[in-house]
Design a protein around this motif. Structure first.
Motif, PDB file in Angstrom:
ATOM      1  N   ALA A 257      -7.009   0.335  -1.066  1.00 20.38           N
ATOM      2  CA  ALA A 257      -6.589   0.814  -2.388  1.00 20.38           C
ATOM      3  C   ALA A 257      -6.912   2.288  -2.564  1.00 20.38           C
ATOM      4  N   LYS A 301       0.200   4.791  -7.914  1.00 23.64           N
ATOM      5  CA  LYS A 301      -0.849   4.239  -8.778  1.00 23.64           C
ATOM      6  C   LYS A 301      -0.641   2.737  -8.957  1.00 23.64           C
ATOM      7  N   GLU A 302       0.603   2.321  -9.118  1.00 18.15           N
ATOM      8  CA  GLU A 302       0.908   0.897  -9.246  1.00 18.15           C
ATOM      9  C   GLU A 302       0.542   0.136  -7.969  1.00 18.15           C
ATOM     10  N   ARG A 304      -1.728   0.962  -5.750  1.00 20.02           N
ATOM     11  CA  ARG A 304      -3.190   0.855  -5.668  1.00 20.02           C
ATOM     12  C   ARG A 304      -3.693  -0.290  -6.551  1.00 20.02           C
ATOM     13  N   GLU A 305      -3.136  -0.413  -7.744  1.00 19.60           N
ATOM     14  CA  GLU A 305      -3.558  -1.480  -8.656  1.00 19.60           C
ATOM     15  C   GLU A 305      -3.202  -2.854  -8.094  1.00 19.60           C
ATOM     16  N   GLN A 306      -2.058  -2.944  -7.427  1.00 21.79           N
ATOM     17  CA  GLN A 306      -1.662  -4.217  -6.818  1.00 21.79           C
ATOM     18  C   GLN A 306      -2.583  -4.589  -5.659  1.00 21.79           C
ATOM     19  N   VAL A 308      -5.768  -3.644  -5.378  1.00 21.66           N
ATOM     20  CA  VAL A 308      -7.043  -4.039  -6.005  1.00 21.66           C
ATOM     21  C   VAL A 308      -6.982  -5.489  -6.470  1.00 21.66           C
ATOM     22  N   ALA A 309      -5.863  -5.856  -7.073  1.00 24.13           N
ATOM     23  CA  ALA A 309      -5.701  -7.219  -7.608  1.00 24.13           C
ATOM     24  C   ALA A 309      -5.271  -8.214  -6.535  1.00 24.13           C
TER      25      ALA A 309
END
Length: 334
Positions: A257, A301-302, A304-306, A308-309
Motif C-alpha cells: 500500500a 489513492k483509491e 492504496r486504500e483497496q 489496505v482493506a
C-alpha cells in the motif's frame, strides 16, 4: 585475507516501510520496472509462461526512457525485473546505463544463464549498482530440478566469472547477492552453498523462503507445501499444520500500500509484483500522463486504500509474507 560470515534476518513489511508521505506525497523512492515478461526457463512455481495470462513482450526503449526521465531526480533505486529474465531484453545494458547515468541506481535479478564474457563486460560498461544471481542448488541435480532449462555448470561459471572480473579490476560494483531458494530437496546443501558462495566471491547469500504462488489454487498449494517446503522452520514463511497452510508473519496492512506499484513491460501500471497477469492494471504511463502523475493521482489513492482493506481479488490468495529471508554477508577480514 580471510572472510567472515555475518547472518541477519531480512526486514520486510511494515517494519521496513515508511508510512509518512514525503514532499511528493509518496512513501518510497524505490521503483519496480519490468524489462521483459519473457523467460528462457520453466521454473515450476513461476507463472511464466504457462500461467502468465498476458502477452510476453520486451519493454520498448522509448517507454523505458519515459519512465526513467520522469523519475530522475527523485528515485533512489530501480528494481529492473518482475516476471521474465531481464537479460533477454536486447536493450537491457542500455537500459541500465540510461538510468545509472541519471542518478537512479539499478538492481537486476537474473537466473544467471546469461553471464558470458560479453555479458560480463557489458555489465561493467553499464555501471550496474547491484545484481541478484540465482543458484538453487549446490549440485547439478538440485539446481536443475527447479531451474528447468538451466545448466548448473554454466551458471556457476558465469557467477564466478562476474565476481572474478570485478575483483581483478578492483571494482565494488555491482554488489552481488547470490539467491538460493530453500526447498525440501536442497536444504541439506545449505552448508555447501555457503562455502560455494564464499569461494565464488559474492558479497551476500540470500537463503530465500519459497512462495507457493498467488496464482496457484489452494488445494494444490497444500500438496505443493508438503512436497516442497523445507523441514527447517527457519527457512519457511509458512506454518504447516495437518490441514491448514498459513503465512507465518503477515502484517494487518500490506506494505505494498506504501510502494509505487509495478510498471509492466507494455507500460501498464499495476498494484504490486503479485499481480502476475496484470488483472489489476489501473493506468498506463503513455496514456495517463507518466508514472509520477499516476502515482500522485486520486486513482492511486483509491488503489492504496483497496490494498489496505484487502479488497482486491489478488489479496485473497496473496502469498506475500513479512517473514524475511536469511541473509549471510561475506566480509573481508585482514
Amino acid at each position: 585475507m580471510s572472510v567472515s560470515r555475518r547472518e541477519v534476518q531480512a526486514q520486510k513489511g511494515l517494519r521496513a516501510t515508511n508510512r509518512e508521505p514525503n514532499e511528493r506525497g509518496l512513501y518510497s523512492r524505490d521503483f519496480m520496472v519490468e524489462p521483459t515478461s519473457l523467460c528462457n526457463l520453466k521454473c515450476p512455481l513461476c507463472p511464466v509462461p504457462a500461467h502468465l495470462h498476458r502477452p510476453g513482450t520486451h519493454m520498448p526503449m522509448h517507454t523505458y526512457r519515459e519512465v526513467v526521465d520522469d523519475l530522475a531526480g527523485y528515485a533512489e533505486r530501480m528494481d529492473l525485473w518482475n516476471f521474465g529474465e531481464p537479460f533477454l531484453n536486447p536493450e537491457i545494458f542500455n537500459m541500465i546505463k540510461y538510468a545509472e547515468d541519471r542518478g537512479v541506481k539499478v538492481r537486476v535479478s537474473t537466473n544467471s544463464t546469461y553471464l558470458g564474457d560479453d555479458d560480463v563486460a557489458k555489465i561493467f560498461w553499464s555501471d550496474l549498482s547491484a545484481i541478484i544471481v540465482c543458484l538453487d542448488g549446490a549440485s547439478k541435480e538440485t539446481h536443475e530440478r527447479y531451474r528447468i532449462g538451466s545448466e548448473y555448470g554454466k551458471v556457476v561459471e558465469g557467477i564466478s566469472r562476474l565476481a572474478r572480473r570485478r575483483r581483478a579490476t578492483g571494482r565494488s560494483r555491482p554488489f552481488m547477492r547470490l539467491q538460493f531458494l530453500v526447498f525440501s530437496y536442497n536444504e541439506h546443501e545449505i552448508d555447501a552453498i555457503l562455502d560455494l558462495a564464499e569461494d565464488m566471491g559474492v558479497d551476500q547469500l540470500a537463503l530465500k523462503n519459497v512462495s507457493l504462488g498467488t496464482w496457484v489454487r489452494e488445494h494444490l498449494r497444500q500438496k505443493m507445501a508438503r512436497k516442497l517446503l523445507p523441514r527447517n522452520d527457519k527457512y519457511r514463511k509458512y506454518t504447516l499444520g495437518e490441514e491448514a497452510l498459513d503465512l507465518k508473519l503477515r502484517d494487518p496492512v500490506c506494505s505494498w500500500a506504501y510502494e509505487n506499484g509495478v510498471v509492466l513491460a507494455n507500460g501498464d501500471v499495476t498494484t504490486c509484483c503479485y499481480d502476475s497477469s496484470g488483472d489489476h492494471v489501473f493506468a498506463n504511463v503513455h496514456r495517463d500522463g507518466g508514472l509520477m502523475q499516476i502515482l500522485t493521482s486520486a486513482r492511486m489513492k483509491e488503489i492504496r486504500e483497496q490494498i489496505v482493506a484487502r479488497e482486491l481479488p489478488v489479496c485473497r490468495t496473496c502469498q506475500y509474507s513479512d517473514y524475511g529471508s536469511t541473509l549471510v554477508n561475506f566480509e573481508a577480514r585482514s
